[in-house]
Design an enzyme around this catalytic site. Sequence first.
Site, PDB file in Angstrom:
ATOM      1  CB  SER A 135      23.922  -5.722  90.457  1.00  0.00           C
ATOM      2  OG  SER A 135      24.311  -4.391  90.605  1.00  0.00           O
ATOM      3  CE  LYS A 161      24.976  -3.606  87.269  1.00  0.00           C
ATOM      4  NZ  LYS A 161      23.825  -3.375  86.376  1.00  0.00           N
ATOM      5  CE  LYS A 163      24.488  -0.743  90.376  1.00  0.00           C
ATOM      6  NZ  LYS A 163      23.771  -0.164  89.225  1.00  0.00           N
ATOM      7  CG  ASP A 188      25.761   0.187  86.300  1.00  0.00           C
ATOM      8  OD1 ASP A 188      25.907   1.218  85.610  1.00  0.00           O
ATOM      9  OD2 ASP A 188      24.648  -0.187  86.734  1.00  0.00           O
ATOM     10  CD  GLU A 213      24.573  -1.399  83.507  1.00  0.00           C
ATOM     11  OE1 GLU A 213      25.151  -2.347  84.079  1.00  0.00           O
ATOM     12  OE2 GLU A 213      23.375  -1.142  83.667  1.00  0.00           O
ATOM     13  CG  ASP A 238      20.652   1.041  83.081  1.00  0.00           C
ATOM     14  OD1 ASP A 238      19.492   1.391  82.852  1.00  0.00           O
ATOM     15  OD2 ASP A 238      20.988   0.595  84.199  1.00  0.00           O
ATOM     16  CE  LYS A 262      18.233  -1.425  85.284  1.00  0.00           C
ATOM     17  NZ  LYS A 262      18.894  -0.251  85.877  1.00  0.00           N
ATOM     18  N   GLY A 290      18.242  -4.904  86.861  1.00  0.00           N
ATOM     19  CA  GLY A 290      17.339  -4.941  88.010  1.00  0.00           C
ATOM     20  C   GLY A 290      17.337  -3.617  88.744  1.00  0.00           C
TER      21      GLY A 290
HETATM   22 MG    MG Z   1      22.780   0.133  85.349  1.00  0.00          MG
END
Ligand code: MG
Length: 368
Positions: A135, A161, A163, A188, A213, A238, A262, A290
């Site tokens: 990420s 991934k 952000k 995400d 996400e 998520d 998670k 994570g």
């Molecule tokens: Mg997330």
Amino acid sequence: MRVREVTLREIRMRLATPFETSLGRTTERRIILLEADVDGVTGWGECTAGENPFYSPEDTETAWHILVNYLWPIVKGKEFGSAAEVWGLLEAVRGHAMAKAALETAIWDAEAKQKNVPLWRMLGGVREEIPCGVSIGIQETLDELVAAVKKELAAGYQRIKIKIKPGNDLLPVQRLRQEFPRLKLMVDANSAYRKTDWPLLKDLDGFYLMMIEQPLGWDDLYGHVELQKKLQTPICLDECIHTYEQAEAAIALGACKIINIKLGRAGGFHEARSIHDLCIRNGVPVWCGGVLESGIGRAHNIAMSTMENFSLPGDVSASKRYWAEDVIEPEVEVTPAGTIRVPTGAGIGFTVRKEKIQGITARMESLR
Ligand code: MG
């Protein structure tokens, strides 16, 4: 089984590199570690609550309070048959999943050590190696983003991934697609978008992302149902999946096609496994997210990721991506093929470096 004593420690750990999402920037973590003495055998758990209630309603302070004043009094002196029963005992407390998971996962570790088996085997895991992704936080410039992706791909990671947030979404995706046309790429948003942003999210369909996400509100199942109808790209939830029932509703309503599980958000292994099994029955793949864990939380994530339906690479990556020095040994390493080899030792399978932990402990409380 009976928990004789629980020790809470709040440790401070500075990230090797600050991590930025749509929720803000993190440079130092305040992590609660939980050491449980279960019939004379030590198990370790980590509370994944953040320093602030931005990702979830819990934070480090609320988790400490709930553990000391509500969860410990429930298990104190209580006999139970296995770690799998602990979730049921804690059910009287509503929410506070991350505080519960800190205690519950430590008891699972202790039980696996009592039985001298790896925790992942006790959970029913089937994978001896787990596929890994990374990420990548929001970068200052697109060139820096490209450089960060190159570095992770060179290290072997199987999927990237990034952000995103409003104003920092289409351009980075466009640029990465130009540079890496075949990359397994996903984004995400951590709930950063609203209904007025839907046309923009629709534009992301043109970049064959693996998934988007949690684009909408942290509890907005209905919004995701409506958005998923308009998108070709699968939505992965998520933040929304904070109970088994939310997962059931999300799947039945078509709010997502993929779920990020998670451990802390689910409240520990019992619930995480229930959600995992629900997803199998419904043909919904899962992966492990994570939250900037120390090695103890990372070790638990590795154990969870061995379960059958964790078929997509998760956010579980090497210790050195986060910390100059981790609190477990050996540190978590990633193979050139972008996998983590699952440890074969009893319990979490890593040794907790107690001296290192003592050196970074800001407060400590033992409960008997
Ligand atoms: Mg997330």
